[in-house]
Design an enzyme around this catalytic site. Structure first.
Site, PDB file in Angstrom:
ATOM      1  N   GLU A  15      39.141  33.551  26.871  1.00  0.00           N
ATOM      2  CA  GLU A  15      39.230  34.719  27.748  1.00  0.00           C
ATOM      3  C   GLU A  15      40.560  35.457  27.553  1.00  0.00           C
ATOM      4  O   GLU A  15      40.991  36.205  28.427  1.00  0.00           O
ATOM      5  CB  GLU A  15      39.054  34.284  29.198  1.00  0.00           C
ATOM      6  CG  GLU A  15      37.664  33.761  29.483  1.00  0.00           C
ATOM      7  CD  GLU A  15      37.553  33.083  30.832  1.00  0.00           C
ATOM      8  OE1 GLU A  15      37.131  33.726  31.783  1.00  0.00           O
ATOM      9  OE2 GLU A  15      37.904  31.896  30.929  1.00  0.00           O
ATOM     10  N   SER A 147      33.759  32.901  32.081  1.00  0.00           N
ATOM     11  CA  SER A 147      33.217  34.165  31.563  1.00  0.00           C
ATOM     12  C   SER A 147      31.847  34.015  30.916  1.00  0.00           C
ATOM     13  O   SER A 147      31.484  34.796  30.043  1.00  0.00           O
ATOM     14  CB  SER A 147      34.183  34.802  30.549  1.00  0.00           C
ATOM     15  OG  SER A 147      35.277  35.348  31.232  1.00  0.00           O
ATOM     16  N   TYR A 211      31.238  42.063  30.688  1.00  0.00           N
ATOM     17  CA  TYR A 211      32.338  42.867  30.136  1.00  0.00           C
ATOM     18  C   TYR A 211      31.924  44.084  29.328  1.00  0.00           C
ATOM     19  O   TYR A 211      32.770  44.911  29.019  1.00  0.00           O
ATOM     20  CB  TYR A 211      33.258  41.979  29.286  1.00  0.00           C
ATOM     21  CG  TYR A 211      33.823  40.847  30.085  1.00  0.00           C
ATOM     22  CD1 TYR A 211      34.686  41.096  31.150  1.00  0.00           C
ATOM     23  CD2 TYR A 211      33.488  39.529  29.812  1.00  0.00           C
ATOM     24  CE1 TYR A 211      35.186  40.069  31.916  1.00  0.00           C
ATOM     25  CE2 TYR A 211      33.993  38.485  30.569  1.00  0.00           C
ATOM     26  CZ  TYR A 211      34.840  38.761  31.615  1.00  0.00           C
ATOM     27  OH  TYR A 211      35.338  37.747  32.368  1.00  0.00           O
ATOM     28  N   ARG A 251      37.226  33.392  43.854  1.00  0.00           N
ATOM     29  CA  ARG A 251      35.886  34.006  43.859  1.00  0.00           C
ATOM     30  C   ARG A 251      34.855  32.916  43.606  1.00  0.00           C
ATOM     31  O   ARG A 251      34.946  32.189  42.612  1.00  0.00           O
ATOM     32  CB  ARG A 251      35.801  35.081  42.775  1.00  0.00           C
ATOM     33  CG  ARG A 251      34.625  36.046  42.980  1.00  0.00           C
ATOM     34  CD  ARG A 251      34.329  36.836  41.728  1.00  0.00           C
ATOM     35  NE  ARG A 251      33.712  35.963  40.752  1.00  0.00           N
ATOM     36  CZ  ARG A 251      34.096  35.847  39.481  1.00  0.00           C
ATOM     37  NH1 ARG A 251      35.100  36.537  39.009  1.00  0.00           N
ATOM     38  NH2 ARG A 251      33.479  35.010  38.680  1.00  0.00           N
ATOM     39  N   ASP A 253      30.953  31.816  42.897  1.00  0.00           N
ATOM     40  CA  ASP A 253      29.734  32.369  42.300  1.00  0.00           C
ATOM     41  C   ASP A 253      28.501  31.621  42.806  1.00  0.00           C
ATOM     42  O   ASP A 253      28.427  30.401  42.674  1.00  0.00           O
ATOM     43  CB  ASP A 253      29.792  32.240  40.764  1.00  0.00           C
ATOM     44  CG  ASP A 253      30.953  33.022  40.163  1.00  0.00           C
ATOM     45  OD1 ASP A 253      31.600  33.786  40.899  1.00  0.00           O
ATOM     46  OD2 ASP A 253      31.194  32.858  38.947  1.00  0.00           O
ATOM     47  N   GLU A 265      30.119  27.720  41.078  1.00  0.00           N
ATOM     48  CA  GLU A 265      31.503  27.358  40.783  1.00  0.00           C
ATOM     49  C   GLU A 265      32.439  28.174  41.648  1.00  0.00           C
ATOM     50  O   GLU A 265      32.053  29.183  42.234  1.00  0.00           O
ATOM     51  CB  GLU A 265      31.822  27.658  39.314  1.00  0.00           C
ATOM     52  CG  GLU A 265      31.609  29.131  38.979  1.00  0.00           C
ATOM     53  CD  GLU A 265      32.447  29.625  37.824  1.00  0.00           C
ATOM     54  OE1 GLU A 265      33.336  28.895  37.349  1.00  0.00           O
ATOM     55  OE2 GLU A 265      32.234  30.775  37.410  1.00  0.00           O
ATOM     56  N   ASN A 267      36.210  30.120  41.232  1.00  0.00           N
ATOM     57  CA  ASN A 267      37.191  30.570  40.236  1.00  0.00           C
ATOM     58  C   ASN A 267      38.550  30.750  40.900  1.00  0.00           C
ATOM     59  O   ASN A 267      38.671  31.532  41.844  1.00  0.00           O
ATOM     60  CB  ASN A 267      36.752  31.918  39.661  1.00  0.00           C
ATOM     61  CG  ASN A 267      35.431  31.791  38.934  1.00  0.00           C
ATOM     62  OD1 ASN A 267      35.360  31.281  37.835  1.00  0.00           O
ATOM     63  ND2 ASN A 267      34.349  32.240  39.578  1.00  0.00           N
ATOM     64  N   GLY A 271      38.935  37.480  37.736  1.00  0.00           N
ATOM     65  CA  GLY A 271      39.314  38.695  37.013  1.00  0.00           C
ATOM     66  C   GLY A 271      40.054  39.659  37.928  1.00  0.00           C
ATOM     67  O   GLY A 271      39.671  39.844  39.086  1.00  0.00           O
TER      68      GLY A 271
HETATM   69  N1  LIG Z   1      22.056  26.723  37.301  1.00  0.00           N
HETATM   70  C1  LIG Z   1      21.956  28.016  37.003  1.00  0.00           C
HETATM   71  N2  LIG Z   1      20.790  28.683  37.247  1.00  0.00           N
HETATM   72  C2  LIG Z   1      20.657  29.998  36.923  1.00  0.00           C
HETATM   73  N3  LIG Z   1      21.625  30.720  36.353  1.00  0.00           N
HETATM   74  C3  LIG Z   1      22.806  30.114  36.084  1.00  0.00           C
HETATM   75  C4  LIG Z   1      23.031  28.736  36.400  1.00  0.00           C
HETATM   76  N4  LIG Z   1      24.271  28.419  35.992  1.00  0.00           N
HETATM   77  C5  LIG Z   1      24.808  29.521  35.473  1.00  0.00           C
HETATM   78  N5  LIG Z   1      23.946  30.561  35.518  1.00  0.00           N
HETATM   79  C6  LIG Z   1      24.192  31.923  35.030  1.00  0.00           C
HETATM   80  O1  LIG Z   1      25.321  31.903  34.163  1.00  0.00           O
HETATM   81  C7  LIG Z   1      26.435  32.616  34.729  1.00  0.00           C
HETATM   82  C8  LIG Z   1      27.738  31.873  34.434  1.00  0.00           C
HETATM   83  O2  LIG Z   1      27.683  30.587  34.995  1.00  0.00           O
HETATM   84  P1  LIG Z   1      28.894  29.920  35.773  1.00  0.00           P
HETATM   85  O3  LIG Z   1      28.478  28.551  36.175  1.00  0.00           O
HETATM   86  O4  LIG Z   1      29.372  30.818  36.869  1.00  0.00           O
HETATM   87  O5  LIG Z   1      30.009  29.771  34.624  1.00  0.00           O
HETATM   88  P2  LIG Z   1      31.260  30.658  34.184  1.00  0.00           P
HETATM   89  O6  LIG Z   1      32.437  29.828  34.542  1.00  0.00           O
HETATM   90  O7  LIG Z   1      31.120  30.826  32.715  1.00  0.00           O
HETATM   91  O8  LIG Z   1      31.206  31.958  34.954  1.00  0.00           O
HETATM   92  C9  LIG Z   1      26.102  32.720  36.213  1.00  0.00           C
HETATM   93  O9  LIG Z   1      26.757  33.812  36.811  1.00  0.00           O
HETATM   94  C10 LIG Z   1      24.585  32.840  36.197  1.00  0.00           C
HETATM   95  O10 LIG Z   1      24.153  34.147  35.856  1.00  0.00           O
HETATM   96 MG   LIG Z   2      30.982  32.203  37.011  1.00  0.00          MG
END
Ligand SMILES: Nc1ncnc2c1ncn2[C@@H]1O[C@H](COP(=O)(O)OP(=O)(O)O)[C@@H](O)[C@H]1O
Ligand SMILES: [Mg+2]
Length: 304
Positions: A15, A147, A211, A251, A253, A265, A267, A271
């Site tokens: 990143e 990301s 992005y 933040r 998610d 998760e 963060n 960003g």
């Molecule tokens: N278990 C899940 N089911 C559906 N979509 C997921 C899942 N895990 C991740 N995603 C998709 O992938 C994106 C990134 O996942 P995330 O766990 O937030 O990791 P990162 O740290 O890369 O942001 C999420 O915002 C979502 O769109």
């Molecule tokens: Mg995320």
């Protein structure tokens, strides 16, 4: 007198470019209010830069590995200069999706079911385990990345090939796929800042959707949720921030599916470009980008 702010940006994570952008934008904003600014890389010159510039506070604009995961925070502790965002332990816990999810579960925070996979294990055994515990499709993701880098939605057909393509991680996380809506919540110290919904045009909220402006993810604020549901998700994010021991801005998610929120998760270094999500939520609450950055600096100064 205005503070001297050393902005750490760049770094060696995937990143890096986003972090450089954050660094520049934060600098530009603070200069408007006559702060003394220096932008630096977290490299071998860091000590020299700190000794010559003598910052009052360090703005950590790094993302990902070595910037968001407790490593740089450990180094910064040595200088006894306040730095922004979470400290060593919370940063490293939040960056590790396996450990943070275990803490969420212990605290009754719903998160997608998961297994981890080490590459020395037999893949037939993995498929059995997924069939028993998760069911296909699943989401394969690195344990400590950000990301959406190397996040893949997989079926039984393509999972082995996908796993082979990211073998360098040695261990990855495999989660049940949660459909539905994508909602993120910002916390600002003791304050619940608010929520935003993302409607990606792509299959999911992947790197391009995040992005590449041409990928056109729709940002929706205020989020269309009942007052009751909105309160639920805001309070889960607040709880997650606190059980992990985060500081400053975070933040969280979420996926929202069939009336339930699933925390993906949290963060600790979200960003922070002008167009990022936390600044957008702040702006909706009447907090300008500059005010948000100044609050982050003041909050860092309070830590010590
Ligand atoms: N278990 C899940 N089911 C559906 N979509 C997921 C899942 N895990 C991740 N995603 C998709 O992938 C994106 C990134 O996942 P995330 O766990 O937030 O990791 P990162 O740290 O890369 O942001 C999420 O915002 C979502 O769109
Ligand atoms: Mg995320």
């Amino acid at each position: 007198m205005k503070k001297r702010v050393l902005i750490l940006s760049g770094g060696i994570s995937k990143e890096r470019l986003i972090s450089l952008d954050t660094g520049l934008q934060v600098a530009k904003e603070l200069k408007k209010n006559s702060y003394r600014i220096k932008i630096a890389e977290p490299d071998n010159n860091l000590e020299k830069n700190i000794k010559t510039f003598r910052p009052d506070v360090i703005f950590n604009a790094l993302h990902g590995q070595f910037g968001e995961d407790g490593y740089i925070q450990t180094i910064l502790e040595r200088f006894k200069i306040p730095y922004t965002h979470s400290g060593v332990i919370a940063s490293s816990i939040a960056m590790d999706k396996e450990i943070s999810k275990k803490i969420f579960i212990k605290n009754n925070i719903r998160t997608p079911k998961f297994v981890t996979y080490s590459y020395d294990l037999n893949s037939n055994y993995l498929i059995k385990k997924i069939n028993n515990i998760l069911k296909f499709p699943v989401v394969v993701k690195p344990i400590n990345e950000g990301s959406s880098v190397d996040v893949y939605i997989c079926t039984k057909k393509n999972i082995i090939k996908t796993l082979q393509s990211i073998k360098h991680y040695k261990r990855v996380m495999i989660e049940e796929f949660i459909g539905g809506r994508e909602i993120q919540v910002a916390i600002m110290g003791k304050k619940i800042l608010g929520a935003i919904e993302l409607k990606p045009k792509r299959k999911f909220y992947d790197y391009q959707a995040k992005y590449n402006s041409k990928a056109k993810t729709k940002h929706i604020i205020p989020v269309d949720l009942t007052k009751n549901k909105l309160n639920i998700v805001l309070n889960i994010a607040y709880k997650a921030h606190n059980v992990i021991g985060c500081k400053g801005v975070t933040r969280s998610d979420f996926k929202f599916y069939k009336g339930k929120f699933y925390l993906l998760e949290i963060n600790t270094q979200p960003g922070m470009t002008k167009l990022s999500l936390v600044p957008e939520i702040a702006a909706y609450r009447g907090i300008s980008f500059l005010k948000l950055i100044e609050w982050i600096l003041q909050d860092a100064s309070k830590k010590k």
